[in-house]
Scaffold this motif. Sequence first.
Motif, PDB file in Angstrom:
ATOM      1  N   UNK A  12       0.833  -1.199   0.000  1.00 23.06           N
ATOM      2  CA  UNK A  12       0.000   0.000   0.000  1.00 23.06           C
ATOM      3  C   UNK A  12       0.871   1.254   0.000  1.00 23.06           C
ATOM      4  N   UNK A  13       0.337   2.356  -0.493  1.00 18.57           N
ATOM      5  CA  UNK A  13       1.093   3.621  -0.420  1.00 18.57           C
ATOM      6  C   UNK A  13       1.518   3.915   1.012  1.00 18.57           C
ATOM      7  N   UNK A  14       2.748   4.377   1.152  1.00 18.85           N
ATOM      8  CA  UNK A  14       3.297   4.625   2.481  1.00 18.85           C
ATOM      9  C   UNK A  14       4.015   3.444   3.084  1.00 18.85           C
ATOM     10  N   UNK A  15       3.876   2.282   2.466  1.00 20.85           N
ATOM     11  CA  UNK A  15       4.509   1.084   2.983  1.00 20.85           C
ATOM     12  C   UNK A  15       5.968   0.962   2.594  1.00 20.85           C
ATOM     13  N   UNK A  16       6.558  -0.164   2.999  1.00 21.86           N
ATOM     14  CA  UNK A  16       7.978  -0.401   2.756  1.00 21.86           C
ATOM     15  C   UNK A  16       8.199  -1.780   2.162  1.00 21.86           C
ATOM     16  N   UNK A  17       9.269  -1.896   1.429  1.00 24.72           N
ATOM     17  CA  UNK A  17       9.741  -3.177   0.913  1.00 24.72           C
ATOM     18  C   UNK A  17      11.262  -3.146   0.910  1.00 24.72           C
ATOM     19  N   UNK A  18      11.859  -4.325   1.036  1.00 28.74           N
ATOM     20  CA  UNK A  18      13.296  -4.437   0.854  1.00 28.74           C
ATOM     21  C   UNK A  18      13.581  -5.438  -0.241  1.00 28.74           C
ATOM     22  N   UNK A  78      23.232  -7.315  -2.582  1.00 30.05           N
ATOM     23  CA  UNK A  78      22.909  -5.900  -2.418  1.00 30.05           C
ATOM     24  C   UNK A  78      21.428  -5.788  -2.105  1.00 30.05           C
ATOM     25  N   UNK A  79      21.097  -4.725  -1.427  1.00 30.86           N
ATOM     26  CA  UNK A  79      19.724  -4.505  -0.992  1.00 30.86           C
ATOM     27  C   UNK A  79      19.259  -3.122  -1.444  1.00 30.86           C
ATOM     28  N   UNK A  80      17.954  -2.986  -1.552  1.00 33.20           N
ATOM     29  CA  UNK A  80      17.342  -1.691  -1.761  1.00 33.20           C
ATOM     30  C   UNK A  80      16.180  -1.585  -0.796  1.00 33.20           C
ATOM     31  N   UNK A  81      16.364  -0.776   0.229  1.00 30.08           N
ATOM     32  CA  UNK A  81      15.303  -0.517   1.186  1.00 30.08           C
ATOM     33  C   UNK A  81      14.455   0.625   0.662  1.00 30.08           C
ATOM     34  N   UNK A  82      13.179   0.366   0.502  1.00 32.92           N
ATOM     35  CA  UNK A  82      12.266   1.359  -0.055  1.00 32.92           C
ATOM     36  C   UNK A  82      11.201   1.685   0.977  1.00 32.92           C
ATOM     37  N   UNK A  83      11.180   2.925   1.412  1.00 34.67           N
ATOM     38  CA  UNK A  83      10.215   3.381   2.403  1.00 34.67           C
ATOM     39  C   UNK A  83       9.294   4.432   1.806  1.00 34.67           C
ATOM     40  N   UNK A 109      12.228  -7.894 -10.468  1.00 31.11           N
ATOM     41  CA  UNK A 109      11.199  -8.228  -9.480  1.00 31.11           C
ATOM     42  C   UNK A 109      10.148  -7.123  -9.500  1.00 31.11           C
ATOM     43  N   UNK A 110       8.893  -7.517  -9.529  1.00 34.83           N
ATOM     44  CA  UNK A 110       7.794  -6.565  -9.669  1.00 34.83           C
ATOM     45  C   UNK A 110       7.461  -5.931  -8.317  1.00 34.83           C
ATOM     46  N   UNK A 111       7.381  -4.615  -8.313  1.00 34.40           N
ATOM     47  CA  UNK A 111       6.899  -3.865  -7.161  1.00 34.40           C
ATOM     48  C   UNK A 111       5.637  -3.133  -7.581  1.00 34.40           C
ATOM     49  N   UNK A 112       4.559  -3.392  -6.876  1.00 33.22           N
ATOM     50  CA  UNK A 112       3.285  -2.742  -7.173  1.00 33.22           C
ATOM     51  C   UNK A 112       2.810  -2.013  -5.935  1.00 33.22           C
ATOM     52  N   UNK A 113       2.636  -0.709  -6.076  1.00 33.61           N
ATOM     53  CA  UNK A 113       2.124   0.113  -4.979  1.00 33.61           C
ATOM     54  C   UNK A 113       0.689   0.479  -5.319  1.00 33.61           C
ATOM     55  N   UNK A 114      -0.217   0.003  -4.503  1.00 37.23           N
ATOM     56  CA  UNK A 114      -1.627   0.209  -4.801  1.00 37.23           C
ATOM     57  C   UNK A 114      -2.437   0.133  -3.517  1.00 37.23           C
ATOM     58  N   UNK A 115      -3.499   0.926  -3.486  1.00 38.37           N
ATOM     59  CA  UNK A 115      -4.404   0.863  -2.338  1.00 38.37           C
ATOM     60  C   UNK A 115      -5.551  -0.095  -2.618  1.00 38.37           C
TER      61      UNK A 115
END
Length: 115
Positions: A12-18, A78-83, A109-115
């Motif tokens: 969701x918007x505002x969330x995080x993924x690594x 390697x990592x990518x922290x996404x906040x 890798x697919x990243x989907x940000x959705x409410x």
Amino acid sequence: VQLVESGGGLVQPGGSLRLSCVASGFTFSRYGVSWYRQAPGKERELVATITSSGGTTNYPDSVKGRFTGSRDNAKNTVYLQMNSLKLEDTAVYYCYARVNFINYWGQGTQVTVSS
């Protein structure tokens, strides 16, 4: 050389993924590794470069202060922290390394940000 990404998903918007990228087939600690992303209908863009010493340079301005790259040389990862993820962060995220003058990409890798 092989680069394998993982960690994407639906958030969701505002969330995080690594995201993680496991590398093999080269002396990992000697090379910088970058993260790129490609949204539907858009060109692939550079998101962050993690240098061999572990420093990070972030592009573009839209991810500064929200995304952080890091690496663990003991794990060849390697990592990518996404906040504070936003709708516009939706994309396929790719790991990239240039080894011995040859460009290598992970499968993404697919990243989907959705409410």
